[in-house]
Each structure stands twice: as structure tokens, then as C-alpha cells.
Design an enzyme around this catalytic site. Structure first.
Site, PDB file in Angstrom:
ATOM      1  N   ASP A 107       0.859  -1.183   0.000  1.00  0.00           N
ATOM      2  CA  ASP A 107       0.000   0.000   0.000  1.00  0.00           C
ATOM      3  C   ASP A 107       0.903   1.244   0.000  1.00  0.00           C
ATOM      4  O   ASP A 107       1.778   1.358  -0.849  1.00  0.00           O
ATOM      5  CB  ASP A 107      -0.963  -0.081   1.195  1.00  0.00           C
ATOM      6  CG  ASP A 107      -1.986   1.028   1.240  1.00  0.00           C
ATOM      7  OD1 ASP A 107      -2.983   0.944   0.500  1.00  0.00           O
ATOM      8  OD2 ASP A 107      -1.792   1.980   2.017  1.00  0.00           O
ATOM      9  N   HIS A 302      -7.024  -6.553  -1.048  1.00  0.00           N
ATOM     10  CA  HIS A 302      -5.992  -5.531  -0.880  1.00  0.00           C
ATOM     11  C   HIS A 302      -4.950  -5.884   0.173  1.00  0.00           C
ATOM     12  O   HIS A 302      -3.795  -5.486   0.055  1.00  0.00           O
ATOM     13  CB  HIS A 302      -6.663  -4.208  -0.494  1.00  0.00           C
ATOM     14  CG  HIS A 302      -5.709  -3.063  -0.384  1.00  0.00           C
ATOM     15  ND1 HIS A 302      -4.999  -2.583  -1.465  1.00  0.00           N
ATOM     16  CD2 HIS A 302      -5.337  -2.294   0.682  1.00  0.00           C
ATOM     17  CE1 HIS A 302      -4.250  -1.558  -1.085  1.00  0.00           C
ATOM     18  NE2 HIS A 302      -4.427  -1.382   0.217  1.00  0.00           N
TER      19      HIS A 302
END
Length: 339
Positions: A107, A302
């Protein structure tokens, strides 16, 4: 900070690096692998990789990054530019006694890892980006680009006003992490990145009423406890420097990544799920010429290193071993898995 079943193998300490304090979690001995978390996470998000990489013969270290957890949290929003953050990585390498290391990020940590490789390739043996692929600096500043594509309520634009998202995220901390982590996990409905009119940030994320199998109530409690103590402002300040970062990285426009690299993501990650895998690979190979592997994990969302800990740890260990005993920049075949 407590860890789960891995706690007996993971130690914690505070390092002074570049004049600031950083709490780090670490395990193992051997060549250094530095693990950089994203938002809204902590070093805790690497708990599986710390022990797995240690077992594979590496010294795995995951810091709470600037603004997070047990590390320093400067008050000044301008203290969170990409130059400050890359400086932190270099200072951590110095504090750990490492001339060079494999730098891994997820991320926002992925963006930091890519930029560390760009700015200080002399300190990076190899770089691995999880979830966020490397993209060269755009020709248009990021905030106007977001407005053009999504209007005024994209979540990153929502983050820009100090105090707004900060307050929304702390109202119900367990709900924040159930919805943000569970709502962008593999198998969750697609996320619309636009905050609805009259709503707040958490309205983006579906509330399924159940946790995915990789996320436990104990995990939620760790995140809720730490962010309840620190708040979210430190992490949000990374987003509040998007314009400053765009200006500061002008010398890096169209610069390729100059070190061996790995990219790994969940095929259901909201960051890439709308992309054609062939196009993603072509762009990565264009800008990351020493890319060794591009791995997409089917059914994974994610939070890839937490959702698929074994697959991620094995891929990272194999990549790190490929750099031993020398730093060959020879590319190898792609491992591309997608539905």
C-alpha cells in the site's frame, strides 16, 4: 505491542534513526529485509512474514512508520513528504547496521519502497511492491487528476481537510477496521472510492457483518487499541502531501526502477481489479526493467500479506534468495495468475 501466536518469535524495540524514534518488530538473523506497512496498518500487518522470513534465513524488520504506532508522530503536516519518508528508510538501514537491504512495501509502504529504490538505489539490493504497482510521475498533479476522474468526493480528496477523516475514523474503532479491512478483502463487493453525498468515509466500505477468515477479533483489537492511542492524523498526513510529493519528484519524471524488483498483489485488489493483467504487466515491465516476477493471487484482495501469508512469504523469500550471493539484475520469467 502484543502480537498473536507469533509473539514468542518476534521481538520489539525502539531505534533512534535520523534523530527520531521508531518502534520496530523483528525476527531472525541474516541479510536484512525491511518491511514497510500501509494505511491504516502497523508493523503488525507483517507478523506472518517476520517469522516466515526469519525461518528462511533472513533478518526481517518491520517498523511502525512515521506517524504510526510506537514511532514518532511529528505535528507538522509538511513533515510527511516522500523525502522525509525515504530519509526515514535510509536512517533505519543505518541504525540497523545495513549498507543495503531488500525493501518490501505494501500500500503506501509500496510507494515508499519504490521511491527508496529510485532515490537511493545504492542502499537497495532489491525492491518488492505489494498491491501498489510502480507508476512513473504523472504529467498532471494528483489532486486535479482525481477531481477530473471522480469529482470532488474521492476518498483521497476527502482526506485533504485536516480533522474530517481523522474524526470519522476514531468514532467506532472496531467498526473502522472491520469495514476498511473486511470491506476490501478478497470476495468483498467492489468498492466505490467516492464518499457519498451527506455520508462519511466508512460509507464507502460494505459492512458484511462477518470477518473474512484471515482477520480475527484479536487482530481488530490490536489495530483499534493502537489507533485509539495515536489517532489517524499521522497516516493521513501522508495523503496530505500528494501535491508536495508531485512537486518534489519532478527530477524523477519518467525514471525507471534501477534495481531487481518483484510485484505481488491480490487479483481482487480494488487498486487493480479493473485493469487488464496484460496491460499491467506491460506497464510494469516498461518502468521496472529488472522485474523478476509479477504475481497476482486469485481471490485475494488488498491486504495481501495478511490474506495470503504463506504465498506472500514464499514469494518474498524466493525473491530475496535470488539476490544471493550477488545482486544480479537478470530478469526471469513472469508468474502471472489471474481469473
Amino acid at each position: 505491542m502484543p502480537d498473536n501466536t507469533h509473539s514468542a518469535l518476534i521481538t520489539h524495540r525502539t531505534l533512534r534513526a535520523g534523530g527520531r524514534g521508531f518502534q520496530v518488530a523483528e525476527a531472525g538473523e541474516g541479510p536484512l529485509v525491511l518491511l514497510l506497512h500501509g494505511f491504516p496498518e502497523l508493523s503488525y500487518s507483517w507478523r506472518h512474514q517476520l517469522t516466515g522470513l526469519a525461518a528462511a534465513g533472513f533478518h526481517a524488520v518491520a517498523p511502525d512508520l512515521r506517524g504510526y504506532g510506537g514511532s514518532d508522530r511529528p505535528d507538522d503536516t509538511a513533515a510527511y513528504t516522500i523525502h522525509h519518508l525515504v530519509g526515514d528508510v535510509v536512517a533505519l538501514l543505518d541504525a540497523l547496521g545495513a549498507g543495503r537491504a531488500v525493501v518490501v512495501g505494501h500500500d503506501w509502504g509500496s510507494q515508499l519502497a519504490w521511491h527508496t529504490a529510485l532515490m537511493r538505489p545504492d542502499r537497495v539490493r532489491g525492491v518488492a511492491g505489494l498491491s501498489i504497482p510502480y507508476r512513473p510521475r504523472s504529467g498532471l498533479p494528483p489532486l486535479p487528476a482525481l477531481r477530473r476522474a471522480f469529482g470532488d468526493r474521492h476518498y483521497m480528496l476527502h482526506f485533504q481537510t485536516p480533522g474530517v477523516a481523522d474524526e470519522e475514523l476514531v468514532r467506532d474503532l472496531p467498526a473502522t477496521f472491520r469495514r476498511m479491512l473486511g470491506g476490501t478483502s478478497g470476495g468483498a463487493p467492489a468498492v466505490d472510492p467516492v464518499v457519498p453525498e451527506g455520508g462519511d468515509l466508512l460509507d464507502i466500505y460494505p459492512d458484511t457483518g462477518a470477518l473474512p477468515d484471515w482477520l480475527t477479533e484479536d487482530d481488530i483489537a490490536v489495530y483499534a487499541r493502537e489507533f485509539g492511542r495515536t489517532g489517524f492524523t499521522g497516516g493521513l498526513n501522508w495523503y496530505r502531501n500528494l501535491t508536495a510529493n508531485w512537486e518534489l519528484t519532478a527530477p524523477l519524471a519518467k525514471a525507471p526502477i534501477p534495481v531487481p524488483a518483484l510485484y505481488l498483489a491480490g487479483a481482487d485488489d480494488f487498486v487493480i481489479r479493473a485493469l487488464d493483467p496484460a496491460h499491467l504487466e506491460a506497464e510494469l515491465r516498461r518502468w521496472v526493467p529488472y522485474l523478476s516476477d509479477l504475481i497476482l493471487l486469485p481471490g485475494c484482495g488488498h491486504w495481501v500479506q495478511q490474506e495470503r501469508p504463506t504465498a506472500v512469504t514464499e514469494a518474498l523469500a524466493a525473491f530475496c534468495r535470488s539476490l544471493e550471493p550477488s545482486d544480479s539484475s537478470t530478469t526471469s520469467s513472469t508468474t502471472l495468475e489471474h481469473r
